[in-house]
Design a protein around this motif. Structure first.
Motif, short mmCIF file in Angstrom:
data_model
loop_
_atom_site.label_atom_id
_atom_site.label_comp_id
_atom_site.label_asym_id
_atom_site.label_seq_id
_atom_site.Cartn_x
_atom_site.Cartn_y
_atom_site.Cartn_z
N GLY A 179 -17.37 7.62 -12.12
CA GLY A 179 -16.58 7.56 -10.89
C GLY A 179 -15.43 6.59 -11.03
N LEU A 180 -14.88 6.14 -9.91
CA LEU A 180 -13.79 5.17 -9.96
C LEU A 180 -14.23 3.87 -10.62
N ALA A 181 -15.44 3.43 -10.32
CA ALA A 181 -15.92 2.17 -10.88
C ALA A 181 -16.01 2.23 -12.40
N GLU A 182 -16.36 3.41 -12.93
CA GLU A 182 -16.49 3.59 -14.39
C GLU A 182 -15.19 4.08 -15.02
N LYS A 183 -14.13 4.16 -14.19
CA LYS A 183 -12.83 4.69 -14.62
C LYS A 183 -12.98 6.13 -15.15
N GLY A 184 -13.92 6.85 -14.53
CA GLY A 184 -14.15 8.23 -14.92
C GLY A 184 -13.28 9.21 -14.17
N VAL A 185 -12.73 8.78 -13.03
CA VAL A 185 -11.78 9.60 -12.27
C VAL A 185 -10.64 8.69 -11.82
N GLY A 186 -9.55 9.30 -11.43
CA GLY A 186 -8.40 8.53 -10.98
C GLY A 186 -7.23 9.46 -10.74
N TYR A 187 -6.03 8.89 -10.68
CA TYR A 187 -4.83 9.72 -10.51
C TYR A 187 -3.73 9.16 -11.42
N VAL A 188 -2.79 10.02 -11.75
CA VAL A 188 -1.71 9.64 -12.67
C VAL A 188 -0.59 8.94 -11.91
N TYR A 189 -0.19 7.80 -12.45
CA TYR A 189 0.98 7.08 -11.94
C TYR A 189 1.72 6.54 -13.14
N ASP A 190 2.87 7.12 -13.44
CA ASP A 190 3.63 6.69 -14.61
C ASP A 190 5.11 6.96 -14.38
N ASP A 191 5.91 6.88 -15.43
CA ASP A 191 7.35 7.05 -15.29
C ASP A 191 7.73 8.43 -14.77
N ASN A 192 6.90 9.43 -15.00
CA ASN A 192 7.23 10.78 -14.57
C ASN A 192 7.20 10.96 -13.06
N ASN A 193 6.30 10.23 -12.38
CA ASN A 193 6.18 10.43 -10.93
C ASN A 193 6.43 9.17 -10.12
N ARG A 194 6.86 8.12 -10.79
CA ARG A 194 7.05 6.84 -10.09
C ARG A 194 8.05 6.96 -8.93
N ALA A 195 9.07 7.79 -9.10
CA ALA A 195 10.08 7.94 -8.05
C ALA A 195 9.54 8.64 -6.81
N LEU A 196 8.42 9.35 -6.96
CA LEU A 196 7.83 10.07 -5.83
C LEU A 196 6.84 9.23 -5.05
N ILE A 197 6.42 8.09 -5.63
CA ILE A 197 5.38 7.26 -5.02
C ILE A 197 5.94 5.85 -4.83
N SER A 198 6.22 5.48 -3.59
CA SER A 198 6.82 4.17 -3.33
C SER A 198 5.84 3.06 -3.64
#
Length: 349
Positions: free
Chosen positions: A301-320
């Motif tokens: 899960g989140l605690a085990e870093k088994g799931v998450g979401y992508v946040y990087d240079d490709n979508n940084r402009a879409l996520i304030s």
């Protein structure tokens, strides 16, 4: 007696045929030492840019870092899946891995038939008794399970925060409990940050083919976008490629699943809800290598870093920065248990 001899002969011929021809797409990593590991892919096979490709990356990492000899089998129809698993077990692999819940019945049967072979299954559907209580797994079988609802909660919150609409969409593949976990978490995340937002959800079908129908995915997504939805999250295998095509056509946003799917529609992928399928496969192989393999359920899960979401240079402009900070806070609350994410549609509505 004659019928028995004919049956044995047929089985021997089938076994030799599998050894020499291999099911479609089978390859063997070129390593010279280490464990023997077999991986049988799910519906859609390699190149789905999602579930199966994640398992392949885990196998390649195990080959590279652990010296494993990895055999990959890409089956065609359902009988090929069972035949592939059985072939690997009969060859005495150190670990046989099925990629997907669809292997559940076959791998439960084979784990009992081959007690000296270790098995693992990604998203195995746990057997239950008449009251719904999970039954213990064979000692040689590990279920690699994910808390998909936790990662889906985060992308649901993201969709509501940046979608600039009171409507968001969800496209599921096969209408089953596993995919309901994605929908439940997504709905809960949307509702947490936008109580009056509406989630429009639809599924591609009720058979495994629902995970490889891009035409149906595009059709459902276009209908949602035309209803005022600006962001759609899909959990539908290669059916989601149709969702991405609809996003490009309407110039709206989609959310990928299992792996980073930005490259499938650059500029139109808000993020992807990622599952560490590669990590789960690698950890299963590593446990055999280190002699620590045990049967039972391993959760990611989140605690085990088994799931998450992508946040990087490709979508940084879409996520304030403010939205990113909100998602970080929600992540911390889920890990700490302050937010309990539902895993069923009933709990997520």
């Amino acid at each position: 007696m004659r019928r028995t001899l004919l049956l044995i002969g047929a089985l021997l011929l089938a076994h030799v045929a599998l050894l020499t021809v291999r099911p479609s797409g089978a390859t063997v990593a070129d390593t010279t030492e280490g464990l023997d590991v077999g991986i049988v892919f799910d519906v859609g096979g390699r190149g789905d840019k999602s579930f199966n490709d994640g398992a392949y990356l885990g196998g390649e990492r195990a080959a590279r870092d652990l010296g494993a000899r990895v055999t990959y089998i890409e089956p065609g129809e359902g009988s090929d899946r069972e035949a592939g698993l059985r072939l690997l077990a009969a060859e005495g692999m150190d670990l046989v891995i099925g990629v997907g819940f669809i292997f559940t019945d076959d791998i439960l049967t084979l784990a009992k038939e081959y007690p000296n072979v270790r098995f693992a299954d990604v998203d195995l559907a746990l057997p239950t008794d008449a009251s719904g209580t999970p039954l213990p797994l064979p000692a040689n079988l590990k279920a690699l399970k994910f808390r998909e609802e936790e990662g889906s909660f985060l992308v649901g919150a993201l969709a509501a925060l940046v979608g600039d609409s009171k409507k968001v969409g969800f496209v599921g593949g096969m209408d089953i409990a596993l995919i309901h976990k994605f929908e439940a978490g997504y709905r809960a995340g949307v509702r947490h940050v936008c109580p009056d937002c509406e989630v429009i959800a639809n599924y591609a079908g009720v058979t495994p083919e629902a995970f490889r129908n891009p035409g149906r995915g595009k059709e459902m997504a276009l209908a949602m976008y035309n209803q005022g939805v600006n962001v759609i999250f899909h959990a539908s295998g290669s059916t989601g490629l149709g969702v991405f095509e609809a996003a490009r056509t309407t110039r709206k946003l989609a959310i990928g699943v299992d792996a980073d799917q930005y490259a499938e529609a650059p500029g139109f992928i808000l993020t992807s809800m990622v599952k560490g399928i590669d990590e789960s496969v690698y950890q299963a192989v590593k446990s055999v290598k280190e002699g620590t393999f045990t049967g039972g359920v391993q959760q990611f899960g989140l605690a085990e870093k088994g799931v998450g979401y992508v946040y990087d240079d490709n979508n940084r402009a879409l996520i304030s920065d403010a939205v990113r900070a909100r998602l970080d806070s929600l992540t911390a609350d889920i890990v700490a248990g302050r937010i309990v994410v539902p895993s069923t549609r009933e709990g997520g509505r």
